[in-house]
Design an enzyme around this catalytic site. Structure first.
Site, short mmCIF file in Angstrom:
data_model
loop_
_atom_site.label_atom_id
_atom_site.label_comp_id
_atom_site.label_asym_id
_atom_site.label_seq_id
_atom_site.Cartn_x
_atom_site.Cartn_y
_atom_site.Cartn_z
N LYS A 272 55.55 32.43 37.47
CA LYS A 272 54.31 32.40 36.76
C LYS A 272 54.54 31.30 35.30
O LYS A 272 53.46 30.73 35.16
CB LYS A 272 53.32 33.60 36.61
CG LYS A 272 52.92 33.98 37.89
CD LYS A 272 51.67 35.22 37.57
CE LYS A 272 51.16 35.47 38.88
NZ LYS A 272 50.15 36.68 38.69
N LYS B 1 47.19 32.87 47.09
CA LYS B 1 45.83 32.59 46.96
C LYS B 1 45.85 31.17 46.21
O LYS B 1 44.92 30.58 45.71
CB LYS B 1 45.21 33.60 45.56
CG LYS B 1 44.97 35.12 46.31
CD LYS B 1 44.54 35.82 45.31
CE LYS B 1 44.78 37.18 45.21
NZ LYS B 1 44.66 38.11 43.97
N LYS C 235 55.58 33.00 50.80
CA LYS C 235 54.48 33.86 51.11
C LYS C 235 53.16 32.91 51.04
O LYS C 235 53.00 32.14 50.10
CB LYS C 235 54.50 35.15 50.19
CG LYS C 235 53.84 34.80 48.83
CD LYS C 235 53.45 35.98 48.11
CE LYS C 235 52.73 35.74 46.80
NZ LYS C 235 52.18 36.64 45.97
#
Ligand code: TYM
Length: 331
Positions: free
Chosen positions: A114, A199, A196
């Site tokens: 992130k 979102k 993965k």
């Protein structure tokens, strides 16, 4: 009577949820809710570690609550609540910060990812994220935490911090265990199945969102990456695309992977992908309709949150009081 074990999990109300969240987390909860004392949170305090548009965050909060219920999580059986409604989360997080090392947090994979993606805003909250998650879990003396594999490191750190605190004082926290699905704990991106499904993926065609309509769902599955072997077989190592589709099909159809392999033996990839898309679309349509119906009844949803916050706070405050006493906070 034997006391029931406590189960805890949460989802962040950010972006649109994907079928990865649905398979790896929410459907798994539905199957477990009868056997445990369940707490399911909407993790809005985690959500603000990345900048959010306030009106959207508010809207997504209710939308996620409606989704939990539409998927079959029963607010009569489980405590459904909003993280920010229970101040004990922030309070315990502060205490646990003093039992967590900066180096440990710097090494967290998700923090590193992130930080790279939000280089303009590497805030303290982003780094502290796993400690807040630890506070979430430990406040309820949770036994098990059903999550997807991407949360493994976070549950591990929660265990470490619990043990560290228990060793420094006396047994205070239950040391939680993560629970992963055998199939479906890591649903892959349709275009890059070793990654993965997320979102916040850059290419929205690789993620199937729970809000996608039938056409979008089928279009995305038609474009899913497979391989050149033309054989529907579960082999994540050598056939990540096909194996991912089989996991998704298994989760949405309720059939085992072996049954699914049999069903598609000899089928071409085109037919297989279409069948997976249709199965997902068929299952999501009634959930979407139910979610929309629930969202139209804001008074009901507010009531669920009010009752959830009260029940959650009762348990959480007990743990927090114990902690404050042990560390020497004068009461
Ligand atoms: P979040 O919101 O990123 O994801 C919610 C849940 O969905 C799972 N998941 C997946 N499972 C399978 N395949 C995928 N592709 C996939 N993508 C996501 C996640 O593993 C997770 O279980 N930090 C957490 C929320 C949280 C929490 C907690 C969880 C806050 N406090 C305490 C457990 C306990 C998160 O960001 O999840």
């Amino acid at each position: 009577m034997e006391e029931r074990k406590v189960l805890y999990s949460a989802v962040q109300p950010t972006n649109n949820l994907t079928i990865g969240n649905y398979i790896g987390a929410i459907t798994n909860w539905v199957g477990l809710q009868n056997n445990y004392d369940c707490y399911f949170a909407i993790a809005n305090m985690h959500a603000i570690t990345v900048r959010q548009v306030p009106a959207e965050l508010r809207q997504r909060t209710l939308s996620l609550l409606a989704l939990y219920i539409a998927c079959g999580v029963d607010p009569e059986k489980c405590v459904l609540y909003l993280q920010s409604h229970v101040p004990a989360h922030a309070e315990l997080c502060w205490v646990l910060n003093t039992f967590t090392y900066v180096g440990e947090m710097e090494r967290m994979t998700q923090f590193k990812d992130k930080s790279a993606r939000h280089a303009e805003n590497i805030n303290m909250g982003l780094m502290d994220y796993p400690v807040l998650m630890t506070a979430d879990i430990l406040l309820y003396q949770s036994d098990i935490v059903p999550v997807g594999l991407d949360q493994r490191q976070h549950v591990e750190i929660a265990r470490d911090i619990a043990q560290r605190f228990n060793n420094a004082y006396s047994p205070t926290f239950k040391v939680p265990e993560a629970l992963y699905l055998k199939v479906g704990a890591k649903i892959g991106d349709l275009l890059d199945p070793t990654k993965k499904m997320s979102k916040s993926a850059e290419n929205a065609n690789g993620s199937v969102f729970l809000s996608d309509d039938r056409d979008a769902i089928i279009r995305k599955f038609k474009r899913a990456v497979t391989d050149s072997e033309a054989c529907v077989k579960y082999d994540p190592e050598n056939k990540p695309g096909v194996s991912n589709l089989l996991s998704i099909y298994s989760a949405f159809s309720g059939k085992s992977v072996a049954e699914a392999e049999k069903e598609f033996a000899g089928a071409g990839y085109g037919d297989f992908k279409l069948a997976v898309g249709e199965t997902v679309a068929d299952r999501l349509a009634p959930i979407q309709a139910e979610q929309a119906k629930l969202l139209a009844d804001k008074a009901y949803l507010d009531g669920v949150l009010r009752s959830g916050a009260e029940r959650a706070a009762r348990t959480a405050n007990k743990t927090l009081a114990k902690v404050y006493k042990k560390i020497g906070f004068y009461s």
